[in-house]
Scaffold this motif. Structure first.
Motif, PDB file in Angstrom:
ATOM      1  N   TYR A 107      22.343  42.089  23.592  1.00 38.76           N
ATOM      2  CA  TYR A 107      21.696  42.917  22.572  1.00 38.76           C
ATOM      3  C   TYR A 107      21.030  42.028  21.516  1.00 38.76           C
ATOM      4  N   LEU A 108      21.715  40.959  21.125  1.00 38.49           N
ATOM      5  CA  LEU A 108      21.182  40.060  20.113  1.00 38.49           C
ATOM      6  C   LEU A 108      19.852  39.452  20.563  1.00 38.49           C
ATOM      7  N   LEU A 109      19.774  39.071  21.837  1.00 37.85           N
ATOM      8  CA  LEU A 109      18.576  38.406  22.350  1.00 37.85           C
ATOM      9  C   LEU A 109      17.456  39.374  22.727  1.00 37.85           C
ATOM     10  N   THR A 110      17.776  40.648  22.885  1.00 39.79           N
ATOM     11  CA  THR A 110      16.766  41.616  23.343  1.00 39.79           C
ATOM     12  C   THR A 110      16.563  42.770  22.360  1.00 39.79           C
ATOM     13  N   PHE A 111      17.002  42.585  21.118  1.00 34.13           N
ATOM     14  CA  PHE A 111      16.907  43.650  20.108  1.00 34.13           C
ATOM     15  C   PHE A 111      17.497  44.956  20.641  1.00 34.13           C
ATOM     16  N   GLY A 112      18.749  44.853  21.083  1.00 31.12           N
ATOM     17  CA  GLY A 112      19.458  46.042  21.580  1.00 31.12           C
ATOM     18  C   GLY A 112      18.824  46.594  22.833  1.00 31.12           C
ATOM     19  N   LEU A 113      18.413  45.674  23.736  1.00 29.33           N
ATOM     20  CA  LEU A 113      17.671  46.048  24.947  1.00 29.33           C
ATOM     21  C   LEU A 113      16.487  46.945  24.583  1.00 29.33           C
ATOM     22  N   LEU A 114      15.752  46.466  23.584  1.00 25.77           N
ATOM     23  CA  LEU A 114      14.557  47.141  23.064  1.00 25.77           C
ATOM     24  C   LEU A 114      14.844  48.557  22.565  1.00 25.77           C
ATOM     25  N   GLY A 115      16.032  48.731  22.019  1.00 24.06           N
ATOM     26  CA  GLY A 115      16.405  50.006  21.429  1.00 24.06           C
ATOM     27  C   GLY A 115      17.073  50.976  22.389  1.00 24.06           C
ATOM     28  N   LEU A 116      16.881  50.809  23.685  1.00 18.19           N
ATOM     29  CA  LEU A 116      17.483  51.731  24.652  1.00 18.19           C
ATOM     30  C   LEU A 116      18.999  51.573  24.707  1.00 18.19           C
ATOM     31  N   GLY A 117      19.488  50.357  24.563  1.00 17.53           N
ATOM     32  CA  GLY A 117      20.934  50.128  24.536  1.00 17.53           C
ATOM     33  C   GLY A 117      21.569  50.741  23.300  1.00 17.53           C
ATOM     34  N   VAL A 118      20.870  50.658  22.195  1.00 18.88           N
ATOM     35  CA  VAL A 118      21.362  51.262  20.952  1.00 18.88           C
ATOM     36  C   VAL A 118      21.432  52.776  21.111  1.00 18.88           C
ATOM     37  N   LEU A 119      20.411  53.365  21.709  1.00 22.35           N
ATOM     38  CA  LEU A 119      20.416  54.805  21.961  1.00 22.35           C
ATOM     39  C   LEU A 119      21.586  55.186  22.876  1.00 22.35           C
ATOM     40  N   TYR A 120      21.810  54.400  23.918  1.00 25.67           N
ATOM     41  CA  TYR A 120      22.958  54.640  24.810  1.00 25.67           C
ATOM     42  C   TYR A 120      24.268  54.593  24.020  1.00 25.67           C
ATOM     43  N   ASP A 121      24.390  53.623  23.132  1.00 24.73           N
ATOM     44  CA  ASP A 121      25.624  53.488  22.347  1.00 24.73           C
ATOM     45  C   ASP A 121      25.801  54.631  21.358  1.00 24.73           C
ATOM     46  N   PHE A 122      24.713  55.188  20.835  1.00 24.87           N
ATOM     47  CA  PHE A 122      24.835  56.371  19.978  1.00 24.87           C
ATOM     48  C   PHE A 122      25.467  57.518  20.758  1.00 24.87           C
ATOM     49  N   TRP A 123      25.137  57.610  22.021  1.00 25.98           N
ATOM     50  CA  TRP A 123      25.690  58.677  22.857  1.00 25.98           C
ATOM     51  C   TRP A 123      27.130  58.396  23.270  1.00 25.98           C
ATOM     52  N   THR A 124      27.526  57.126  23.391  1.00 29.24           N
ATOM     53  CA  THR A 124      28.812  56.810  24.039  1.00 29.24           C
ATOM     54  C   THR A 124      29.801  55.992  23.221  1.00 29.24           C
ATOM     55  N   LEU A 125      29.482  55.594  22.010  1.00 28.65           N
ATOM     56  CA  LEU A 125      30.350  54.676  21.270  1.00 28.65           C
ATOM     57  C   LEU A 125      31.776  55.205  21.096  1.00 28.65           C
ATOM     58  N   ASN A 126      31.923  56.465  20.722  1.00 24.32           N
ATOM     59  CA  ASN A 126      33.273  57.008  20.546  1.00 24.32           C
ATOM     60  C   ASN A 126      34.086  56.902  21.832  1.00 24.32           C
ATOM     61  N   ASP A 127      33.474  57.242  22.959  1.00 25.44           N
ATOM     62  CA  ASP A 127      34.181  57.165  24.236  1.00 25.44           C
ATOM     63  C   ASP A 127      34.480  55.722  24.625  1.00 25.44           C
ATOM     64  N   GLN A 128      33.570  54.801  24.336  1.00 27.63           N
ATOM     65  CA  GLN A 128      33.818  53.392  24.635  1.00 27.63           C
ATOM     66  C   GLN A 128      35.074  52.903  23.908  1.00 27.63           C
ATOM     67  N   ILE A 129      35.165  53.223  22.630  1.00 24.71           N
ATOM     68  CA  ILE A 129      36.304  52.778  21.833  1.00 24.71           C
ATOM     69  C   ILE A 129      37.576  53.480  22.287  1.00 24.71           C
ATOM     70  N   SER A 130      37.495  54.780  22.512  1.00 20.83           N
ATOM     71  CA  SER A 130      38.669  55.552  22.920  1.00 20.83           C
ATOM     72  C   SER A 130      39.235  55.052  24.253  1.00 20.83           C
ATOM     73  N   MET A 131      38.356  54.754  25.217  1.00 18.64           N
ATOM     74  CA  MET A 131      38.817  54.226  26.511  1.00 18.64           C
ATOM     75  C   MET A 131      39.465  52.859  26.353  1.00 18.64           C
ATOM     76  N   ARG A 132      38.901  52.058  25.487  1.00 16.22           N
ATOM     77  CA  ARG A 132      39.474  50.721  25.248  1.00 16.22           C
ATOM     78  C   ARG A 132      40.881  50.849  24.658  1.00 16.22           C
ATOM     79  N   HIS A 133      41.060  51.789  23.729  1.00 16.13           N
ATOM     80  CA  HIS A 133      42.375  52.032  23.126  1.00 16.13           C
ATOM     81  C   HIS A 133      43.351  52.567  24.157  1.00 16.13           C
ATOM     82  N   ALA A 134      42.902  53.466  25.010  1.00 19.90           N
ATOM     83  CA  ALA A 134      43.777  54.053  26.031  1.00 19.90           C
ATOM     84  C   ALA A 134      44.235  52.989  27.033  1.00 19.90           C
TER      85      ALA A 134
END
Length: 138
Positions: A107-134
């Motif tokens: 993300y650092l080298l590609t500006f968040g994969l040109l913004g598409l990765g950031v958009l993906y993370d807006f949709w999934t960040l809560n689930d990413q963290i929750s799965m990591r905790h589980a």
């Protein structure tokens, strides 16, 4: 089976929810509370032309309770991760914070994969963290 005390399940901050509500006509608070579909609708309709945004002022306590029950608590702070994503997502700091060093560097080298990765993370960040905790608890 014992019930988990509510304080240890407090995964999301109501204060941050209200601060994001100020930008709620763009759906920020809805993404934060794990409602990406309506967050996207709010984004494209300016909070249902302001009406949905105004109604959400009264719905935030309910959204906060639902998020606290839905997502798994653990060492990664949801609010901090969301602040990093919202303001520094194109640099991948929210990914570094979660311990995802390779994708953080990408993300650092590609500006968040040109913004598409950031958009993906807006949709999934809560689930990413929750799965990591589980996984950590298992």
């Amino acid at each position: 089976m014992t019930a988990t005390p509510l304080s240890s399940r407090d995964t999301h901050s109501m204060l941050l929810g209200y601060l994001l509500w100020l930008f709620g006509f763009l759906g920020a608070h809805r993404f934060y509370y794990g409602k990406p579909v309506t967050g996207t609708i709010w984004f494209f309709t300016l909070g249902l032309l302001g009406i949905g945004w105004l109604i959400d002022l009264f719905l935030i306590p309910s959204m906060d309770r639902q998020a606290d029950l839905r997502f798994t608590s653990g060492p990664i702070n949801y609010s901090l991760a969301w602040l990093l994503l919202t303001f520094l997502g194109v640099f991948g700091l929210h990914r570094f914070y979660q311990g995802k060093w390779l994708t953080g560097l990408l993300y650092l080298l590609t500006f968040g994969l040109l913004g598409l990765g950031v958009l993906y993370d807006f949709w999934t960040l809560n689930d990413q963290i929750s799965m990591r905790h589980a996984r950590r608890a298992a």
